[in-house]
Each structure stands twice: as structure tokens, then as C-alpha cells.
Design an enzyme around this catalytic site. Structure first.
Site, PDB file in Angstrom:
ATOM      1  N   ALA A  56       0.809  -1.245   0.091  1.00  0.00           N
ATOM      2  CA  ALA A  56       0.003   0.140  -0.083  1.00  0.00           C
ATOM      3  C   ALA A  56       1.122   1.257   0.007  1.00  0.00           C
ATOM      4  CB  ALA A  56      -0.829   0.013   1.285  1.00  0.00           C
ATOM      5  N   SER A  60      12.115   0.199  -4.121  1.00  0.00           N
ATOM      6  CA  SER A  60      12.382   0.859  -5.400  1.00  0.00           C
ATOM      7  C   SER A  60      13.769   0.911  -5.799  1.00  0.00           C
ATOM      8  CB  SER A  60      11.392   1.885  -5.614  1.00  0.00           C
ATOM      9  OG  SER A  60      11.548   2.415  -7.049  1.00  0.00           O
ATOM     10  N   TYR A  80       8.216  11.037  -3.558  1.00  0.00           N
ATOM     11  CA  TYR A  80       7.815   9.345  -3.575  1.00  0.00           C
ATOM     12  C   TYR A  80       9.040   8.591  -3.416  1.00  0.00           C
ATOM     13  CZ  TYR A  80       7.289   4.782  -5.549  1.00  0.00           C
ATOM     14  OH  TYR A  80       7.402   3.549  -5.854  1.00  0.00           O
ATOM     15  N   LYS A 135      10.430   5.932   0.020  1.00  0.00           N
ATOM     16  CA  LYS A 135      10.860   4.649  -0.211  1.00  0.00           C
ATOM     17  C   LYS A 135      12.147   4.306   0.733  1.00  0.00           C
ATOM     18  CE  LYS A 135       7.634   2.752  -2.290  1.00  0.00           C
ATOM     19  NZ  LYS A 135       6.523   1.919  -1.760  1.00  0.00           N
TER      20      LYS A 135
HETATM   21  P1  NAD Z   1      -0.940   0.511  -7.113  1.00  0.00           P
HETATM   22  O1  NAD Z   1      -1.388   1.878  -6.999  1.00  0.00           O
HETATM   23  O2  NAD Z   1      -1.597  -0.330  -8.263  1.00  0.00           O
HETATM   24  O3  NAD Z   1      -1.201  -0.377  -5.910  1.00  0.00           O
HETATM   25  C1  NAD Z   1      -0.972   0.454  -4.472  1.00  0.00           C
HETATM   26  C2  NAD Z   1      -2.252   0.072  -3.801  1.00  0.00           C
HETATM   27  O4  NAD Z   1      -2.189   0.532  -2.471  1.00  0.00           O
HETATM   28  C3  NAD Z   1      -3.551   0.397  -4.660  1.00  0.00           C
HETATM   29  O5  NAD Z   1      -4.626  -0.471  -4.630  1.00  0.00           O
HETATM   30  C4  NAD Z   1      -4.026   1.741  -3.483  1.00  0.00           C
HETATM   31  O6  NAD Z   1      -5.362   1.818  -3.512  1.00  0.00           O
HETATM   32  C5  NAD Z   1      -3.593   1.173  -2.207  1.00  0.00           C
HETATM   33  N1  NAD Z   1      -3.300   2.157  -1.170  1.00  0.00           N
HETATM   34  C6  NAD Z   1      -2.534   3.407  -1.438  1.00  0.00           C
HETATM   35  N2  NAD Z   1      -2.458   3.786  -0.204  1.00  0.00           N
HETATM   36  C7  NAD Z   1      -3.089   3.236   0.836  1.00  0.00           C
HETATM   37  C8  NAD Z   1      -3.411   3.591   1.988  1.00  0.00           C
HETATM   38  N3  NAD Z   1      -2.987   4.685   2.995  1.00  0.00           N
HETATM   39  N4  NAD Z   1      -4.092   2.463   2.663  1.00  0.00           N
HETATM   40  C9  NAD Z   1      -4.545   1.506   2.161  1.00  0.00           C
HETATM   41  N5  NAD Z   1      -4.359   1.199   0.616  1.00  0.00           N
HETATM   42  C10 NAD Z   1      -3.644   2.194   0.225  1.00  0.00           C
HETATM   43  O7  NAD Z   1       0.552   0.438  -7.229  1.00  0.00           O
HETATM   44  P2  NAD Z   1       1.529  -0.809  -7.641  1.00  0.00           P
HETATM   45  O8  NAD Z   1       2.237  -0.590  -8.890  1.00  0.00           O
HETATM   46  O9  NAD Z   1       0.976  -2.106  -7.450  1.00  0.00           O
HETATM   47  O10 NAD Z   1       2.765  -0.882  -6.557  1.00  0.00           O
HETATM   48  C11 NAD Z   1       2.786  -1.509  -5.231  1.00  0.00           C
HETATM   49  C12 NAD Z   1       3.883  -0.850  -4.530  1.00  0.00           C
HETATM   50  O11 NAD Z   1       5.221  -1.239  -5.151  1.00  0.00           O
HETATM   51  C13 NAD Z   1       3.820   0.372  -4.058  1.00  0.00           C
HETATM   52  O12 NAD Z   1       4.174   0.768  -2.744  1.00  0.00           O
HETATM   53  C14 NAD Z   1       4.662   1.223  -4.962  1.00  0.00           C
HETATM   54  O13 NAD Z   1       5.398   2.419  -4.442  1.00  0.00           O
HETATM   55  C15 NAD Z   1       5.782   0.085  -5.350  1.00  0.00           C
HETATM   56  N6  NAD Z   1       6.584   0.043  -6.366  1.00  0.00           N
HETATM   57  C16 NAD Z   1       5.852   0.132  -7.574  1.00  0.00           C
HETATM   58  C17 NAD Z   1       6.727   0.262  -8.798  1.00  0.00           C
HETATM   59  C18 NAD Z   1       5.931   0.349  -9.967  1.00  0.00           C
HETATM   60  O14 NAD Z   1       6.770   0.914 -10.892  1.00  0.00           O
HETATM   61  N7  NAD Z   1       4.732   0.009 -10.074  1.00  0.00           N
HETATM   62  C19 NAD Z   1       8.196   0.122  -8.707  1.00  0.00           C
HETATM   63  C20 NAD Z   1       8.784   0.253  -7.595  1.00  0.00           C
HETATM   64  C21 NAD Z   1       8.154   0.181  -6.370  1.00  0.00           C
HETATM   65  C1  WQD Z   2      10.897   4.400 -18.252  1.00  0.00           C
HETATM   66  C2  WQD Z   2      11.700   5.054 -19.586  1.00  0.00           C
HETATM   67  C3  WQD Z   2      11.523   7.694 -19.212  1.00  0.00           C
HETATM   68  C4  WQD Z   2       7.228   7.633 -20.297  1.00  0.00           C
HETATM   69  C5  WQD Z   2       9.607   4.852 -12.385  1.00  0.00           C
HETATM   70  C6  WQD Z   2       9.772   5.626 -11.157  1.00  0.00           C
HETATM   71  C7  WQD Z   2      10.340   4.416 -10.506  1.00  0.00           C
HETATM   72  C8  WQD Z   2       9.509   3.309 -10.473  1.00  0.00           C
HETATM   73  C9  WQD Z   2       9.180   2.517 -11.540  1.00  0.00           C
HETATM   74  C10 WQD Z   2       8.103   3.227  -8.617  1.00  0.00           C
HETATM   75  C11 WQD Z   2      12.395   6.339 -18.961  1.00  0.00           C
HETATM   76  C12 WQD Z   2      10.667   6.898 -20.672  1.00  0.00           C
HETATM   77  C13 WQD Z   2       8.431   7.017 -19.820  1.00  0.00           C
HETATM   78  C14 WQD Z   2       6.831   8.251 -21.391  1.00  0.00           C
HETATM   79  C15 WQD Z   2       9.090   8.079 -22.115  1.00  0.00           C
HETATM   80  N1  WQD Z   2       8.242   3.249  -9.812  1.00  0.00           N
HETATM   81  N2  WQD Z   2       9.489   7.287 -20.916  1.00  0.00           N
HETATM   82  N3  WQD Z   2       7.777   8.362 -22.214  1.00  0.00           N
HETATM   83  O1  WQD Z   2      11.075   6.606 -14.678  1.00  0.00           O
HETATM   84  O2  WQD Z   2      12.565   4.293 -14.853  1.00  0.00           O
HETATM   85  O3  WQD Z   2      10.599   4.683 -13.209  1.00  0.00           O
HETATM   86  O4  WQD Z   2       8.532   3.857 -12.463  1.00  0.00           O
HETATM   87  O5  WQD Z   2       8.704   2.876  -7.719  1.00  0.00           O
HETATM   88  O6  WQD Z   2      10.470   4.896  -9.035  1.00  0.00           O
HETATM   89  O7  WQD Z   2      10.551   6.697 -11.150  1.00  0.00           O
HETATM   90  O8  WQD Z   2       9.926   4.419 -15.403  1.00  0.00           O
HETATM   91  O9  WQD Z   2       7.905   3.843 -17.144  1.00  0.00           O
HETATM   92  O10 WQD Z   2       8.257   6.441 -16.404  1.00  0.00           O
HETATM   93  O11 WQD Z   2      10.124   5.363 -17.807  1.00  0.00           O
HETATM   94  O12 WQD Z   2       9.984   8.244 -22.985  1.00  0.00           O
HETATM   95  O13 WQD Z   2       5.744   8.536 -21.709  1.00  0.00           O
HETATM   96  O14 WQD Z   2      10.695   5.456 -20.348  1.00  0.00           O
HETATM   97  O15 WQD Z   2      12.025   8.737 -19.733  1.00  0.00           O
HETATM   98  O16 WQD Z   2      13.702   6.546 -19.959  1.00  0.00           O
HETATM   99  P1  WQD Z   2      10.920   5.051 -14.522  1.00  0.00           P
HETATM  100  P2  WQD Z   2       8.983   4.943 -16.510  1.00  0.00           P
END
Ligand code: NAD
Ligand code: WQD
Length: 338
Positions: free
Chosen positions: A82, A125, A150, A154
Site C-alpha cells: 500500500a 524501489s 515519492y 521508499k
Molecule cells: P498500485 O497503486 O496499483 O497499488 C497500490 C495499492 O495501495 C492500491 O490498490 C491503493 O489503493 C493502495 N493504497 C494506497 N494508499 C493506501 C492506504 N493509505 N491505505 C490502504 N491502501 C492504500 O501500485 P503498484 O504498482 O501495485 O505498486 C505497489 C507498491 O510497489 C507500491 O508501494 C509502489 O510504490 C511500489 N513500487 C511500484 C513500482 C511500479 O513501477 N509499479 C516500482 C517500485 C515500487
Molecule cells: C521508463 C523510461 C522515461 C514515459 C518509475 C519511477 C520508479 C519506479 C518505476 C516506482 C524512461 C521513458 C516514459 C513516457 C518516455 N516506480 N518514458 N515516455 O522513470 O524508470 O521509473 O517507475 O517505484 O520509482 O521513477 O519508469 O516507465 O516512467 O520510464 O519516454 O511517456 O521511459 O524517460 O527512460 P522510470 P517510466
């Protein structure tokens, strides 16, 4: 094991539920649905063949609500997804990000220890590395300066959990640093369902391919990379989900504090992803080169060998699978879960 899955209705959480059930675990989901829909849980139940996934609509900042969940269930561990995750939005609304992600996690950790559950797997992340000092990035690589609130949430939460584990060795904490999760379950029933204009590359590509957006903007083609566009370590969400199941096995053995990269170890440029998507799916993705996006780095990919050595986990899917499954989800669900 019986697992509390916070954020289980979201993108990574819903895929992880499937792998948990497949491995013989059970789960209870806590989610406030601020960025997800309960429909994802209905579909997960259909995929794993059970009537429903136990679900509590609770905000993790709600101490009483969370305590009630713990009073009603015994949990062996928590997988904590979450959180709010939009990088750009976190720059606009830092307080909301620190409150949701940090206050929420502090409440969760406190309620957990009050109920004697001290096993947690945390969604961290690659962003915690900042502009990494070495490529590929190993877990030895020092954490860096994050370019947005953000990322700091983390990085700070990693510190909080590490300090708590040091003070009380009964805690088992696994910090999983995800690289770039994309793809969807091969059934096409669940996937990533972003609100509004996608921030991330793959959902933007799929929305262009399905005709919802005219063209992709490629953020910069003057990076020091083979074709000038940014290079990232894209990982199939099903592989990522399986990494959590592997981490649970480790936690069950009393692992203390551990940190793992979850990535494939391969970097692909933006244009390589676009061309792979077009080739695999037989669709066209028009794009235009735009200026660099603030806060982006040129290259980021993992060395995932620690997770292989210690968890026996490695990514199985390649970029073609990720492109195929992302498109399968988008094509079958052009409006996501709505
Ligand atoms: P997501 O937004 O699809 O899932 C997060 C879930 O948490 C959602 O269902 C949201 O409703 C719930 N949520 C948020 N705040 C809450 C709260 N206060 N109480 C209860 N529920 C809450 O995102 P995701 O892509 O599935 O990511 C999951 C986790 O992984 C997140 O912590 C995100 O930061 C981390 N993460 C994601 C990515 C990515 O690129 N998707 C990369 C690295 C880390
Ligand atoms: C990937 C590449 C962009 C969109 C982010 C968060 C990171 C993690 C994962 C949660 C980059 C390029 C993107 C577009 C583009 N999330 N791009 N046009 O930035 O590597 O990581 O998501 O933890 O914290 O920062 O992922 O998918 O946004 O970008 O050219 O419309 O695609 O510049 O090179 P990123 P991304």
C-alpha cells in the site's frame, strides 16, 4: 502461511495474490481502493478458483481499522504494497505522499508489533539508488539522492524498518527493490489500470496502440546510451510476484534484515521497447521525440544475482512476453476495470 497483503487490489498486489494462492498460502487484503478497484480481487478469485479473496476496505493510517483486522485474523507475515506511487504527483503534493506512505507504514508497523506479527516484506524501489554509482546495480551500491518525494518515502521507510529490526531482532524484514514492473497476467484478466494520463512507459505505449492517445512522447534521445533513449530493467509483474513468494520462504527461516534487487539484469532502451512491442503484437506505436523529463537518469539496470543465490529466484519472462501480456490486458480491457 496466512499473509496480510496491504495494497492487494493494486497492480503488483493482485498479481502477487495469485502466486501466493498457487504456492498454498492464504491472504487477507487491506486496501483503501484510492488507486484500484475491487474488481481486480474478483478476477484474482476467478483465476485461483476460490469464491472470494478476503478483503477489508481500510486505510493503513486508520489505526483502529487496522487493529480490528489483526484482531480478527492471525497473520504469519505482511507483504506491504500500500502506498502512493506517482513520481510527478509526489513533487506537487509532498505532504500527501509523506503522510500516506510514511505515516501509513508507521501505523502498520506499530499495529503489527502490538499483535506479535514481526515479519514484513516491503515494496521498495530502484529509485532508492538515486543516480546509481555503478551499473549493473548491486545491493552493495550505496543509496543515493532521490529526485522526488515519492523516492524519499521508499528510502526513508527502508531506514525505519532497518532500524526497527536492529533494535528488535525478532523482526524479519525483507526490502525488495523493484526495477520497472510491466506486463500482466497471461490470462488477460488483470493488469495495470492507471488513472488518467499514464506516467510510465508501458501503459502509455498500450494506450497509444489501442487508439486512446495519438502518439508516445519519447523523453530525450540524447542520453549517453546506444540509441540515445533511456535504458531500464523491465521486469514481468508475474516474475516480480513470484519474488515475493520466494522472499516469504526466506522470512519463514528467520532472515533478519535483507535487501534484494528484483530485476532481470537486462537493460532496454525506450525505442527498443517500442519496437519489440510493435514486432510482437503487430501494431504500430507512433512516437515523437520530446525533451528529457526532469529527474530521469540515462541508464538503470540491476544485478539480480543476490536474489538467485539466496532466494533461488530469477526472472523467467523476457521483453517479448512483457509486451505480449501488456497488450493482451489492454486490448481485452480498453477501459481497465471500469
Ligand atoms: P498500485 O497503486 O496499483 O497499488 C497500490 C495499492 O495501495 C492500491 O490498490 C491503493 O489503493 C493502495 N493504497 C494506497 N494508499 C493506501 C492506504 N493509505 N491505505 C490502504 N491502501 C492504500 O501500485 P503498484 O504498482 O501495485 O505498486 C505497489 C507498491 O510497489 C507500491 O508501494 C509502489 O510504490 C511500489 N513500487 C511500484 C513500482 C511500479 O513501477 N509499479 C516500482 C517500485 C515500487
Ligand atoms: C521508463 C523510461 C522515461 C514515459 C518509475 C519511477 C520508479 C519506479 C518505476 C516506482 C524512461 C521513458 C516514459 C513516457 C518516455 N516506480 N518514458 N515516455 O522513470 O524508470 O521509473 O517507475 O517505484 O520509482 O521513477 O519508469 O516507465 O516512467 O520510464 O519516454 O511517456 O521511459 O524517460 O527512460 P522510470 P517510466
Amino acid at each position: 502461511m496466512n499473509i496480510l497483503v496491504t495494497g492487494g487490489a493494486g497492480f503488483i498486489g493482485s498479481h502477487t495474490l495469485i502466486e501466493l494462492y498457487k504456492a498454498g498460502h492464504s491472504a487477507v487484503v487491506v486496501d483503501n481502493l484510492c488507486n484500484s478497484s475491487q474488481e481486480s480481487l474478483r478476477r484474482v478469485a476467478a483465476i485461483v478458483g476460490i469464491e472470494h479473496i478476503p478483503f477489508c476496505q481500510v486505510d493503513i493510517r486508520d489505526r483502529d481499522g487496522l487493529s480490528h483486522v489483526f484482531d480478527a485474523h492471525h497473520f504469519d507475515a505482511c507483504i506491504h504494497f500500500a502506498g502512493l506511487k506517482a513520481v510527478g504527483e509526489s513533487v506537487e503534493k509532498p505532504w500527501e505522499y509523506y503522510d500516506n506512505n510514511i505515516s501509513g507504514t508507521l501505523v502498520l508497523l506499530d499495529v503489527m508489533r502490538q499483535h506479535g506479527c514481526k515479519n514484513i516484506i516491503f515494496s521498495s524501489s530502484a529509485t532508492a539508488y538515486g543516480n546509481p554509482q555503478q551499473i549493473p546495480i548491486t545491493e552493495q551500491c550505496p543509496k543515493g539522492q532521490c529526485s522526488n518525494p515519492y523516492g524519499w518515502t521508499k528510502s526513508m521507510l527502508e531506514q525505519v524498518m532497518s532500524d526497527m529490526q536492529k533494535a528488535d531482532p525478532d523482526w524479519n524484514v525483507v526490502l525488495l527493490r523493484y526495477f520497472n514492473p510491466i506486463g500482466a497476467h497471461p490470462s488477460g484478466l488483470i493488469g495495470e489500470d492507471p488513472n488518467g494520463i499514464p506516467n510510465n512507459l508501458m501503459p502509455y505505449i498500450t494506450q497509444v496502440a489501442v487508439g486512446k492517445r495519438p502518439q508516445l512522447g519519447v523523453f530525450g534521445n540524447d542520453y549517453d546510451t546506444p540509441d540515445g533513449t533511456g535504458v531500464r530493467d523491465y521486469i514481468h509483474v508475474v516474475d516480480l510476484a513470484r519474488g515475493h513468494v520466494a522472499a516469504l520462504k526466506k522470512i519463514g527461516q528467520g532472515s533478519g534484515l535483507s535487501v534484494y534487487n528484483l530485476g532481470t539484469g537486462h537493460g532496454y532502451s525506450v525505442l527498443e521497447v517500442v519496437h519489440a512491442f510493435e514486432r510482437v503484437n503487430g501494431v504500430s506505436v507512433p512516437y515523437v521525440i520530446k525533451p528529457r523529463r526532469a529527474g530521469d537518469i540515462a541508464t538503470c539496470y540491476s544485478d539480480p544475482s543476490k536474489a538467485l543465490d539466496e532466494l533461488g529466484w530469477r526472472a523467467q519472462y523476457g521483453i517479448e512476453d512483457m509486451c505480449r501480456d501488456s497488450w493482451n490486458w489492454q486490448r481485452n480491457n480498453p477501459d481497465g476495470y471500469r
